[in-house]
Design a protein around this motif. Structure first.
Motif, PDB file in Angstrom:
ATOM      1  N   ASP A  12      -6.317  18.713  -1.352  1.00 53.00           N
ATOM      2  CA  ASP A  12      -7.295  19.767  -1.621  1.00 53.00           C
ATOM      3  C   ASP A  12      -7.821  19.694  -3.044  1.00 53.00           C
ATOM      4  N   SER A  13      -6.933  19.405  -3.998  1.00 57.51           N
ATOM      5  CA  SER A  13      -7.359  19.371  -5.394  1.00 57.51           C
ATOM      6  C   SER A  13      -8.399  18.287  -5.634  1.00 57.51           C
ATOM      7  N   VAL A  14      -8.300  17.178  -4.892  1.00 57.06           N
ATOM      8  CA  VAL A  14      -9.262  16.088  -5.037  1.00 57.06           C
ATOM      9  C   VAL A  14     -10.597  16.453  -4.401  1.00 57.06           C
ATOM     10  N   SER A  15     -10.557  16.933  -3.160  1.00 61.43           N
ATOM     11  CA  SER A  15     -11.804  17.256  -2.453  1.00 61.43           C
ATOM     12  C   SER A  15     -12.570  18.379  -3.150  1.00 61.43           C
ATOM     13  N   GLN A  16     -11.851  19.387  -3.653  1.00 64.26           N
ATOM     14  CA  GLN A  16     -12.527  20.491  -4.334  1.00 64.26           C
ATOM     15  C   GLN A  16     -13.162  20.050  -5.639  1.00 64.26           C
TER      16      GLN A  16
END
Length: 393
Positions: free
Chosen positions: A157-161
């Motif tokens: 999630d941290s990457v996609s966001q």
């Protein structure tokens, strides 16, 4: 392992796990939790993971706390909306000393709180910079990173966001989970570590780590995350939220920490007693029942929780806080009087407060060792003066 996992689950200390009860880690092996030196002190939000680590310790597992001398220079992107500021090595070294002191102090306090017939396994403090010394970039790319897959990182999630934003994510941050996975591998090989513990925002990093270790060694290592500590409005308590309550008395005094715990909402206290203390669950239920039927003007359970939490963090100073509370309110709550730290009878509180210097009162209650002074200035004996003399700011 099944026993300690049931204990953690009953206390609400498991957010996500790899279902370790189905594939238990070997008895007497090690469990670790990592702490990056992003400040010179840990905060109350970190305490949930620390207590979870200590529950494993009480069950006979060897606790390892890894301070990130290497990963702290990279910066964990988990839960972040923007890139962390790069820290100088001197700042990292200073912060490592601060959080190491926090961990060692809490570990010692745990030994006082948990009465075991046999000694508890000692807390082992390790700096992950040690196993990166001598690792060159070619070895890192060709050997350490090769087993990892890009799509696993992209699903975080941290990457996609971050990629959806204008700034995106730098490659340094993107590779942070690879370093955390390598930490787990080194701990498994060198220290017989089979379990990683972290906050719930660490689940992506932890899941990459245990898959990495399993792939390279075939060992059924495990991982679990603890719930985040939230305010009554649902906000995360931590440095990122700007409302950190620190574990170092140099940043948040023991008196301020005590008052912070006392002000916790009654609706949160039962959950926090389970999180932050080692009291048996049956005792916590009895405390809550006594609180629900109490007619006291003070919040009995809040003071009880504040004292127990202080024992974990600042053993030795919590008794000063109790005396200050007694003088401030001029009375002592019935449940509060059951605490062993206050040794003066309830009926004598008001008389003693008015008839003797406050430092003598502190001495009589057992919270300071010094003898009562033979002479004092006009303001000596006031709460503010007592706080100064007793080491409470």
């Amino acid at each position: 392992m099944r026993s300690v996992m049931k204990t953690l689950e009953a206390r609400g200390l498991i957010s996500q796990s790899t279902r370790a009860e189905n594939s238990p880690v070997p008895p007497g092996s090690a469990v670790y939790c990592g702490f990056d030196p992003t400040a010179d002190s840990l905060h109350v939000g970190n305490l949930i993971a620390i207590v979870t680590l200590l529950h494993f310790r009480a069950a006979g597992y060897h606790p390892i706390a890894v301070v990130g001398g290497a990963t702290g220079l990279i910066g964990d992107p988990s839960g972040r909306t923007k890139e962390r500021d790069k820290m100088a090595q001197e700042t990292v070294a200073k912060n490592l000393c601060g959080i190491s002191e926090n961990l060692e102090r809490i570990s010692r306090n745990h030994e006082l709180l948990v009465e075991e017939k046999k000694p508890l396994p000692p807390l082992k403090l390790l700096n992950n910079a040690h196993w990166y010394e001598g690792v060159n970039i070619i070895h890192f790319l060709s050997d350490i990173l090769r087993p990892l897959r890009l799509n696993t990182f992209l699903k975080k999630d941290s990457v996609s966001q971050r990629n959806e934003g204008e700034e995106g994510m730098c490659l340094t941050e993107f590779l942070y989970p690879a370093l955390q996975a390598y930490d787990f591998l080194q701990l498994h090989k060198q220290h017989n570590c089979w379990m990683q513990v972290g906050g719930s925002d660490q689940w992506g990093n932890i899941s990459i780590g245990y898959e990495y270790v399993r792939k390279l060694t075939g060992s059924e290592v495990q991982g679990l995350t603890t719930p985040l500590l939230l305010t009554s409005t649902g906000e995360k308590i931590g440095k990122s939220a700007g409302n950190a309550v620190w574990l170092s008395p140099h940043k948040t005094t023991s008196y301020s920490l005590y008052q912070y715990f006392v002000k916790m909402a009654d609706s949160d206290t039962e959950r926090l007693l389970k999180y932050f203390t080692f009291l048996p669950l049956e005792e916590i239920e009895s405390i809550m029942q006594a609180h629900r039927y109490a007619e006291s003007g003070l919040s009995s359970v809040a003071y009880y929780f504040a004292e127990e939490a202080q024992k974990m963090i600042n053993w030795g100073s919590f008794r000063v806080n109790n005396v200050l509370v007694a003088v401030t309110f001029g009375k002592v709550d019935p449940l509060f009087m059951t605490c062993s730290s206050l040794k003066i009878g309830k009926a004598r509180i008001g008389h003693i407060c008015c008839a003797m210097p406050f430092r003598c009162y502190c001495k009589k209650s057992g919270c300071v060792e010094n003898k009562c002074p033979t002479s004092r200035s006009n303001d000596e004996g006031s709460p503010s003066h007592a706080k100064e003399q007793c080491g409470v700011n």
